[in-house]
Design an enzyme around this catalytic site. Structure first.
Site, PDB file in Angstrom:
ATOM      1  N   ASP A   1       0.834  -1.198   0.000  1.00 40.41           N
ATOM      2  CA  ASP A   1       0.000   0.000   0.000  1.00 40.41           C
ATOM      3  C   ASP A   1       0.872   1.253   0.000  1.00 40.41           C
ATOM      4  O   ASP A   1       0.599   2.228  -0.696  1.00 40.41           O
ATOM      5  CB  ASP A   1      -0.921  -0.017   1.227  1.00 40.41           C
ATOM      6  CG  ASP A   1      -1.645  -1.352   1.358  1.00 40.41           C
ATOM      7  OD1 ASP A   1      -2.465  -1.660   0.490  1.00 40.41           O
ATOM      8  OD2 ASP A   1      -1.356  -2.103   2.308  1.00 40.41           O
TER       9      ASP A   1
ATOM     10  N   HIS B   1      -4.763  -3.301   6.486  1.00 44.06           N
ATOM     11  CA  HIS B   1      -4.483  -3.505   5.059  1.00 44.06           C
ATOM     12  C   HIS B   1      -5.812  -3.835   4.360  1.00 44.06           C
ATOM     13  O   HIS B   1      -6.087  -4.976   4.028  1.00 44.06           O
ATOM     14  CB  HIS B   1      -3.472  -4.640   4.898  1.00 44.06           C
ATOM     15  CG  HIS B   1      -3.369  -5.129   3.488  1.00 44.06           C
ATOM     16  ND1 HIS B   1      -2.848  -4.362   2.478  1.00 44.06           N
ATOM     17  CD2 HIS B   1      -3.743  -6.284   2.909  1.00 44.06           C
ATOM     18  CE1 HIS B   1      -2.901  -5.041   1.348  1.00 44.06           C
ATOM     19  NE2 HIS B   1      -3.444  -6.209   1.578  1.00 44.06           N
TER      20      HIS B   1
HETATM   21  N1  LIG Z   1      -0.627  -7.840   2.957  1.00 40.20           N
HETATM   22  C1  LIG Z   1      -0.600  -7.614   1.641  1.00 40.20           C
HETATM   23  O1  LIG Z   1      -0.233  -6.525   1.193  1.00 40.20           O
HETATM   24  C2  LIG Z   1      -1.007  -8.675   0.655  1.00 40.20           C
HETATM   25  C3  LIG Z   1      -0.869  -8.418  -0.710  1.00 40.20           C
HETATM   26  C4  LIG Z   1      -1.238  -9.402  -1.620  1.00 40.20           C
HETATM   27  C5  LIG Z   1      -1.739 -10.606  -1.156  1.00 40.20           C
HETATM   28  N2  LIG Z   1      -1.889 -10.825   0.170  1.00 40.20           N
HETATM   29  C6  LIG Z   1      -2.363 -12.116   0.689  1.00 40.20           C
HETATM   30  O2  LIG Z   1      -1.327 -13.073   0.587  1.00 40.20           O
HETATM   31  C7  LIG Z   1      -1.858 -14.368   0.582  1.00 40.20           C
HETATM   32  C8  LIG Z   1      -1.245 -15.225  -0.507  1.00 40.20           C
HETATM   33  O3  LIG Z   1      -1.540 -14.724  -1.780  1.00 40.20           O
HETATM   34  P1  LIG Z   1      -1.222 -15.575  -3.092  1.00 40.20           P
HETATM   35  O4  LIG Z   1      -1.677 -14.739  -4.226  1.00 40.20           O
HETATM   36  O5  LIG Z   1       0.164 -16.085  -3.073  1.00 40.20           O
HETATM   37  O6  LIG Z   1      -2.249 -16.781  -2.880  1.00 40.20           O
HETATM   38  P2  LIG Z   1      -2.204 -18.259  -3.486  1.00 40.20           P
HETATM   39  O7  LIG Z   1      -3.552 -18.817  -3.271  1.00 40.20           O
HETATM   40  O8  LIG Z   1      -1.618 -18.258  -4.856  1.00 40.20           O
HETATM   41  O9  LIG Z   1      -1.181 -19.025  -2.541  1.00 40.20           O
HETATM   42  C9  LIG Z   1      -1.432 -19.263  -1.194  1.00 40.20           C
HETATM   43  C10 LIG Z   1      -0.700 -20.524  -0.806  1.00 40.20           C
HETATM   44  O10 LIG Z   1      -0.821 -20.667   0.603  1.00 40.20           O
HETATM   45  C11 LIG Z   1      -0.984 -22.038   0.883  1.00 40.20           C
HETATM   46  N3  LIG Z   1      -1.521 -22.246   2.223  1.00 40.20           N
HETATM   47  C12 LIG Z   1      -2.799 -22.182   2.640  1.00 40.20           C
HETATM   48  N4  LIG Z   1      -2.883 -22.509   3.944  1.00 40.20           N
HETATM   49  C13 LIG Z   1      -1.627 -22.763   4.362  1.00 40.20           C
HETATM   50  C14 LIG Z   1      -1.061 -23.158   5.601  1.00 40.20           C
HETATM   51  N5  LIG Z   1      -1.825 -23.372   6.664  1.00 40.20           N
HETATM   52  N6  LIG Z   1       0.271 -23.335   5.674  1.00 40.20           N
HETATM   53  C15 LIG Z   1       1.046 -23.146   4.605  1.00 40.20           C
HETATM   54  N7  LIG Z   1       0.573 -22.800   3.396  1.00 40.20           N
HETATM   55  C16 LIG Z   1      -0.740 -22.593   3.281  1.00 40.20           C
HETATM   56  C17 LIG Z   1      -1.879 -22.522  -0.238  1.00 40.20           C
HETATM   57  O11 LIG Z   1      -1.859 -23.928  -0.359  1.00 40.20           O
HETATM   58  C18 LIG Z   1      -1.289 -21.801  -1.430  1.00 40.20           C
HETATM   59  O12 LIG Z   1      -0.241 -22.551  -2.025  1.00 40.20           O
HETATM   60  C19 LIG Z   1      -3.367 -14.170   0.452  1.00 40.20           C
HETATM   61  O13 LIG Z   1      -3.931 -14.268   1.751  1.00 40.20           O
HETATM   62  C20 LIG Z   1      -3.499 -12.760  -0.047  1.00 40.20           C
HETATM   63  O14 LIG Z   1      -4.748 -12.183   0.308  1.00 40.20           O
HETATM   64  C21 LIG Z   1      -1.519  -9.883   1.077  1.00 40.20           C
HETATM   65  C1  LIG Z   2      -8.828  -5.839   7.489  1.00 43.35           C
HETATM   66  O1  LIG Z   2      -8.104  -6.056   6.295  1.00 43.35           O
HETATM   67  C2  LIG Z   2      -8.077  -7.396   5.835  1.00 43.35           C
HETATM   68  C3  LIG Z   2      -7.144  -7.484   4.635  1.00 43.35           C
HETATM   69  O2  LIG Z   2      -7.633  -6.780   3.524  1.00 43.35           O
HETATM   70  C4  LIG Z   2      -9.473  -7.856   5.502  1.00 43.35           C
HETATM   71  O3  LIG Z   2      -9.451  -9.223   5.113  1.00 43.35           O
HETATM   72  C5  LIG Z   2     -10.341  -7.691   6.751  1.00 43.35           C
HETATM   73  O4  LIG Z   2     -11.672  -8.052   6.437  1.00 43.35           O
HETATM   74  C6  LIG Z   2     -10.277  -6.265   7.272  1.00 43.35           C
HETATM   75  N1  LIG Z   2     -11.009  -6.198   8.527  1.00 43.35           N
HETATM   76  C7  LIG Z   2     -12.283  -5.826   8.626  1.00 43.35           C
HETATM   77  C8  LIG Z   2     -12.906  -5.957   9.983  1.00 43.35           C
HETATM   78  O5  LIG Z   2     -12.919  -5.389   7.689  1.00 43.35           O
END
Ligand SMILES: NC(=O)c1ccc[n+]([C@@H]2O[C@H](COP(=O)([O-])OP(=O)(O)OC[C@H]3O[C@@H](n4cnc5c(N)ncnc54)[C@H](O)[C@@H]3O)[C@@H](O)[C@H]2O)c1
Ligand SMILES: *[C@@H]1O[C@H](CO)[C@@H](O)[C@H](O)[C@H]1NC(C)=O
Ligand SMILES: *[C@@H]1O[C@H](CO)[C@@H](O)[C@H](O)[C@H]1NC(C)=O
Ligand SMILES: *[C@@H]1O[C@H](CO)[C@@H](O)[C@H](O)[C@H]1NC(C)=O
Ligand SMILES: *[C@@H]1O[C@H](CO)[C@@H](O)[C@H](O)[C@H]1NC(C)=O
Length: 333
Positions: free
Chosen positions: A159, A187
Site C-alpha cells: 500500500d 491492510h
Molecule cells: N498484505 C498484503 O499486502 C497482501 C498483498 C497481496 C496478497 N496478500 C495475501 O497473501 C496471501 C497469498 O496470496 P497468493 O496470491 O500467493 O495466494 P495463493 O492462493 O496463490 O497461494 C497461497 C498458498 O498458501 C498455501 N496455504 C494455505 N494454507 C496454508 C497453511 N496453513 N500453511 C502453509 N501454506 C498454506 C496454499 O496452499 C497456497 O499454495 C493471500 O492471503 C493474499 O490475500 C496480502
Molecule cells: C482488514 O483487512 C483485511 C485485509 O484486507 C481484511 O481481510 C479484513 O476483512 C479487514 N477487517 C475488517 C474488519 O474489515
C-alpha cells in the site's frame, strides 16, 4: 563467507511466493554475501507443486542458495528459523461467511505462532502477509509468547509503495523521489494513505507533497480511493490478485528490517500498538510510520494529525478492534 541463515516462506506453492523466492534466493533481501537455506512450507496437497518450485530454484543455479527444504510440517518448517515470511492463509471461498474465514485463519496462525515459539530462534523476525494480515499477525504473536512482540510485523508496504508511486506519477518524478508517505491502519479499503508528511524531490529541491502535487482535491479524494481500492482493481483486470508487486513489497519490508531505513526516511508497516501511539487503541497490529536501525524498529512519533486524518485513522482502528475481538474469541475456544 557468512554463516547461512534459515528463511521460511509459507504458502510457498502460491503465486506471491513464485515471484518472491527468486528475489530472496539471489540476495535482494538479505544481501549479496549472505548464504541462505530456504524452507518452503505449504499444505499436503501442494507438495507436488512444491517439488516443481524446488527444481526451478535449483535450476536458477544461485550461488547464495545453500539448500531448499520443502515441507508440510510446521516442526520442520520453523526449526531454527531466522526470518519467517508467512504468506499462506485460508482464502475466501464461494459463499464462505467472513466469520468462518476468520476462524480458519485464527486456527492457522495459532498453530504457526505456537510452532515459531517452540522451534524458531528467539531472535526470529516474523512478517505476516496472508490476509487478514493485521489480525493474523496479532494471533501469531499471541501464540508465541517467548518471542518479543516487536519481532512481529505485517505487510502494508505494498500500500505504501502504491501511494508513493501515485504521487510520483502525478509529479512526473521517479518513485524514489517520494518519501515518507504513511499507511495507517488495516491492510484493507479503510486504510488511510496519508501524504501530509511526505516529501517530493522535484528537480533537486525537496517540497512537501501537498505543494508538489498542487491539487488538494485529488489528494483528499481520488488519490486515497485509488490506493485503498488498488488490490481490487488489479484482481478485476488480471483475474488474479497482486503477486509481483506484493513480492516486491515483501522484499522492501524485510530488507529494511535487516539493513535499516535510510536516514530521515520512514516506511509503513503493521506493528504492535502498545498504547500512547497516536491515540490508537492498544493490543492491535496497526500500520504506523516506522524507522528501523540495527534490526529494531521505532515508531516515528510527534507528527501533527489534523481532523481529516484523525477521523480516517480512527475508522480503520475501529475495524481492527472488531476483528481482533472476534478473533480472540476463536483463539480462546
Ligand atoms: N498484505 C498484503 O499486502 C497482501 C498483498 C497481496 C496478497 N496478500 C495475501 O497473501 C496471501 C497469498 O496470496 P497468493 O496470491 O500467493 O495466494 P495463493 O492462493 O496463490 O497461494 C497461497 C498458498 O498458501 C498455501 N496455504 C494455505 N494454507 C496454508 C497453511 N496453513 N500453511 C502453509 N501454506 C498454506 C496454499 O496452499 C497456497 O499454495 C493471500 O492471503 C493474499 O490475500 C496480502
Ligand atoms: C482488514 O483487512 C483485511 C485485509 O484486507 C481484511 O481481510 C479484513 O476483512 C479487514 N477487517 C475488517 C474488519 O474489515
Ligand atoms: C524539471 O526540470 C526539467 C528540465 O529542466 C523541466 O522541463 C521541468 O519542467 C522541471 N519540473 C518542474 C516541476 O519544475
Ligand atoms: C544492536 O543490537 C544488538 C542486539 O540487540 C545490540 O547488542 C547492539 O549493541 C546494538 N548495536 C547498536 C550500535 O546499537
Ligand atoms: C527482536 O527481538 C530481539 C531480542 O530477542 C531484539 O534484539 C530485536 O531488536 C527485535 N527485533 C525487532 C525488529 O524489534
Amino acid at each position: 563467507m557468512a554463516k547461512p541463515i534459515r528463511v521460511v516462506v509459507t504458502g510457498a506453492a502460491g503465486q506471491i511466493a513464485y515471484s518472491l523466492l527468486y528475489s530472496i534466493a539471489k540476495g535482494d533481501v538479505f544481501g549479496k554475501d549472505q548464504p541462505i537455506i530456504l524452507v518452503l512450507l505449504d499444505i499436503p496437497p501442494m507438495l507436488p507443486v512444491l517439488d516443481g518450485v524446488v527444481m526451478e530454484l535449483q535450476d536458477c543455479a544461485l550461488p547464495l542458495l545453500m539448500e531448499v527444504i520443502p515441507t508440510d510440517k510446521v516442526e520442520v518448517g520453523f526449526k531454527d528459523i531466522d526470518a519467517a515470511i508467512l504468506v499462506g492463509s485460508m482464502p475466501r471461498k464461494e459463499g464462505m461467511e467472513r466469520k468462518d474465514l476468520l476462524k480458519a485463519n485464527v486456527a492457522i496462525f495459532k498453530t504457526q505462532g505456537a510452532a515459531l515459539d517452540k522451534f524458531a530462534k528467539k531472535t526470529v523476525k516474523v512478517v505476516v502477509v496472508g490476509n487478514p494480515a493485521n489480525t493474523n499477525c496479532l494471533i501469531a504473536s499471541k501464540s508465541a509468547p517467548s518471542i518479543p512482540k516487536e519481532n512481529f510485523s505485517c505487510l502494508t508496504r505494498l500500500d505504501h509503495n502504491r501511494a508513493s508511486s501515485q504521487v510520483a506519477m502525478r509529479c512526473g518524478v521517479s518513485a524514489d523521489k517520494v518519501k515518507n508517505v504513511i499507511i495507517w491502519g488495516n491492510h484493507s479499503s479503510t486504510q488511510y494513505p496519508d501524504v501530509h508528511h511526505a516529501k517530493v524531490d522535484v528537480n533537486g529541491s525537496e517540497k512537501a507533497a501537498y505543494d508538489a502535487v498542487k491539487d488538494e482535491a485529488w489528494l483528499r479524494g481520488d488519490f486515497i480511493s485509488t490506493v485503498q481500492l488498488r488490490g481490487a482493481a488489479v484482481i478485476k483486470a488480471r483475474k488474479l490478485s497482486s503477486a509481483m508487486s506484493a513480492a516486491k513489497a515483501i522484499c522492501d519490508h524485510v530488507r529494511d528490517i535487516w539493513f535499516g531505513t535510510k536516514e530521515g526516511e520512514f516506511i509503513s508497516m503493521g506493528v504492535y500498538a502498545a498504547g500512547n501511539s497516536y491515540g490508537i487503541p492498544e493490543d492491535l497490529i496497526y500500520s504506523f510510520p516506522i524507522e528501523i536501525k540495527n534490526k529494531t524498529w521505532k515508531m516515528v512519533g510527534g507528527l501533527p494529525i489534523n481532523d481529516f486524518s484523525r477521523a480516517k485513522m480512527d475508522a480503520t482502528a475501529a475495524e481492527l478492534v472488531e476483528e481482533r475481538d472476534t478473533a480472540m474469541d476463536f483463539l480462546s475456544q
